[in-house]
Design a protein around this motif. Structure first.
Motif, short mmCIF file in Angstrom:
data_model
loop_
_atom_site.label_atom_id
_atom_site.label_comp_id
_atom_site.label_asym_id
_atom_site.label_seq_id
_atom_site.Cartn_x
_atom_site.Cartn_y
_atom_site.Cartn_z
N ASN A 56 -0.71 5.49 0.91
CA ASN A 56 -2.06 5.79 0.59
C ASN A 56 -2.54 5.08 -0.75
O ASN A 56 -3.82 4.80 -0.59
CB ASN A 56 -2.20 7.63 0.01
CG ASN A 56 -1.89 8.29 1.30
OD1 ASN A 56 -2.01 7.87 2.43
ND2 ASN A 56 -1.37 9.62 1.08
N THR A 60 -6.15 1.87 -0.25
CA THR A 60 -7.22 1.77 -1.13
C THR A 60 -7.32 0.67 -2.18
O THR A 60 -8.50 0.03 -2.26
CB THR A 60 -7.53 3.15 -2.17
OG1 THR A 60 -8.95 2.86 -2.58
CG2 THR A 60 -6.68 3.26 -3.13
N ILE A 110 -10.69 7.32 -8.59
CA ILE A 110 -10.92 8.37 -7.58
C ILE A 110 -9.46 8.96 -7.12
O ILE A 110 -9.21 10.27 -6.92
CB ILE A 110 -11.68 7.74 -6.74
CG1 ILE A 110 -13.13 7.42 -7.00
CG2 ILE A 110 -11.76 8.61 -5.37
CD1 ILE A 110 -13.83 6.52 -6.18
N PHE A 111 -8.44 7.99 -6.87
CA PHE A 111 -7.01 8.24 -6.43
C PHE A 111 -6.47 9.11 -7.41
O PHE A 111 -5.83 10.27 -6.98
CB PHE A 111 -6.30 7.08 -6.37
CG PHE A 111 -5.10 7.22 -5.59
CD1 PHE A 111 -4.88 7.27 -4.25
CD2 PHE A 111 -3.77 7.19 -6.38
CE1 PHE A 111 -3.83 7.48 -3.49
CE2 PHE A 111 -2.66 7.62 -5.69
CZ PHE A 111 -2.66 7.37 -4.36
N ASN A 112 -6.50 9.14 -8.65
CA ASN A 112 -5.98 10.02 -9.42
C ASN A 112 -6.69 11.26 -9.64
O ASN A 112 -6.09 12.48 -9.84
CB ASN A 112 -6.02 9.21 -10.98
CG ASN A 112 -4.66 8.55 -10.97
OD1 ASN A 112 -3.64 8.37 -10.46
ND2 ASN A 112 -4.86 7.43 -11.90
N GLU A 114 -7.89 12.78 -7.29
CA GLU A 114 -7.43 13.67 -6.33
C GLU A 114 -6.35 14.24 -6.37
O GLU A 114 -5.73 15.39 -6.04
CB GLU A 114 -7.46 12.74 -5.02
CG GLU A 114 -8.84 12.45 -4.48
CD GLU A 114 -9.06 11.36 -3.20
OE1 GLU A 114 -7.93 10.76 -2.89
OE2 GLU A 114 -10.04 11.23 -2.82
N ARG A 115 -5.17 13.37 -6.93
CA ARG A 115 -4.05 13.80 -7.18
C ARG A 115 -3.91 14.90 -8.28
O ARG A 115 -2.97 16.04 -8.19
CB ARG A 115 -3.02 12.58 -7.89
CG ARG A 115 -2.91 11.46 -6.58
CD ARG A 115 -1.90 10.45 -7.28
NE ARG A 115 -0.57 11.12 -7.69
CZ ARG A 115 0.43 11.32 -6.76
NH1 ARG A 115 0.30 11.18 -5.21
NH2 ARG A 115 1.52 11.67 -7.21
N GLN A 117 -6.17 17.18 -8.77
CA GLN A 117 -6.78 18.47 -7.92
C GLN A 117 -5.38 19.09 -7.29
O GLN A 117 -5.45 20.26 -7.18
CB GLN A 117 -7.82 18.03 -7.21
CG GLN A 117 -9.19 17.71 -8.03
CD GLN A 117 -10.29 17.45 -7.02
OE1 GLN A 117 -10.23 17.26 -5.73
NE2 GLN A 117 -11.64 17.52 -7.40
N ALA A 118 -4.61 18.18 -6.77
CA ALA A 118 -3.37 18.69 -6.02
C ALA A 118 -2.34 19.08 -6.77
O ALA A 118 -1.21 19.37 -6.18
CB ALA A 118 -3.05 17.51 -4.90
N GLU A 122 -0.53 11.50 -11.97
CA GLU A 122 -1.20 10.48 -11.91
C GLU A 122 -0.52 9.15 -11.93
O GLU A 122 0.75 9.01 -12.38
CB GLU A 122 -2.24 10.16 -13.01
CG GLU A 122 -3.55 11.39 -13.24
CD GLU A 122 -4.41 11.38 -14.17
OE1 GLU A 122 -4.68 10.25 -14.53
OE2 GLU A 122 -4.58 12.52 -14.74
#
Length: 291
Positions: A56, A60, A110-112, A114-115, A117-118, A122
């Motif tokens: 993933n 990106t 952006i990737f971090n 999302e991480r 939020q989950a 990071e």
């Protein structure tokens, strides 16, 4: 198509593979990136989860390379190497590589997000960039060949990615260091901080290295400008052997950004040289002892 964006791939096909793969010298910019502490991140993950995370992330990051006409050279574990200016000539290879690095920084944010939020850790990465002449072509054995590049630019960019561990701040998701060779190619379009003058491991010739802050379309805020001015004065005093003065400037800089690693590095060196003055042949260059 897996190694370059469709537009570049079509041009390579039109020219013909044989014409590009025999071997030649080119001026290029090399980008080398690596995830910080990836092994510790994956220790708590199942094997499939670790592979999924890496896939993933690379998905990106590779898009950031392709968006600026870069060629994916290889993956090395959790590291990525990209070339700008080969196999097709790219006059603005340094600027394209810089834009790609900045895009990587943005995509990582952006990737971090999302991480976070989950509820996941990071990722932090370091990026090294250097420009210069390389030999490029199809290299390997009869059973396996790969298009790749060889030369100082490759070695230096790899070393500079490692140097981000020394000067980079852990409160930033992405730290980017440029060699003076890349900086000279696009200095009017970017904001930088002159970090230091160093000899990377395995090289005798010193070089000035720069932290990439951003492109000049976005102005720097007043706090950062003030900090950069004080840091620069500290560097001037340091290079002129005025170590007490250098310490005073670096202490001022540290009050503005307490977590800045480059400031701390210079404070420690200045304290050492104040207690044990360097020899007459000292030129302000720091020799790195690790990759």
């Amino acid at each position: 198509y897996r190694y370059m964006n469709p537009e570049v791939a079509e041009q390579v096909i039109a020219i013909g593979e044989d014409a590009l793969m025999e071997g030649e010298r080119r001026e290029v910019t090399i980008l080398f990136s690596d995830i910080r502490g990836y092994t510790s991140i994956t220790e708590s993950l199942e094997a499939a989860e670790g592979v999924s995370l890496l896939n993933n992330y690379f998905e990106t990051m590779v898009e950031a390379v392709f968006s600026y006409k870069g060629t994916l050279d290889k993956f090395i574990g959790d590291a990525l190497m990209a070339v700008f200016g080969a196999p097709l000539t790219l006059r603005s290879h340094a600027w394209k590589a810089v834009q790609s690095a900045l895009d990587m920084r943005h995509r990582l944010e952006i990737f971090n997000a999302e991480r976070r939020q989950a509820g996941q850790r990071e990722l932090h990465i370091g990026i090294g960039l250097s420009s210069g002449e390389v030999v490029c072509g199809n290299i390997g054995s009869k059973k396996r060949m790969d298009y790749t590049v060889i030369g100082d630019g490759v070695d230096i960019s790899s070393r500079l990615e490692g140097v981000t561990k020394v000067y980079g701040n852990w409160d930033q998701s992405c730290n980017i260091i440029l060699s003076e060779f890349t900086y000279r190619e696009c200095q009017d379009a970017i904001w930088v901080r002159e970090l230091d003058r160093i000899r990377v491991k395995g090289k005798e010739t010193p070089m000035t290295i720069y932290e990439l802050l951003g492109d000049r379309k976005t102005p720097l805020d007043e706090k950062l400008q003030h900090f950069l001015g004080i840091y620069s004065k500290g560097r001037d005093a340091y290079n002129n052997r005025q170590f007490e003065e250098a310490i005073a400037y670096f202490q001022q800089a540290q009050k503005i950004y307490p977590g800045d690693r480059a400031t701390q590095v210079h404070l420690e060196r200045s304290d050492l040289y104040l207690a044990h003055p360097p020899g007459r042949d000292w030129d302000g260059v720091h020799t790195m002892t690790s990759k």
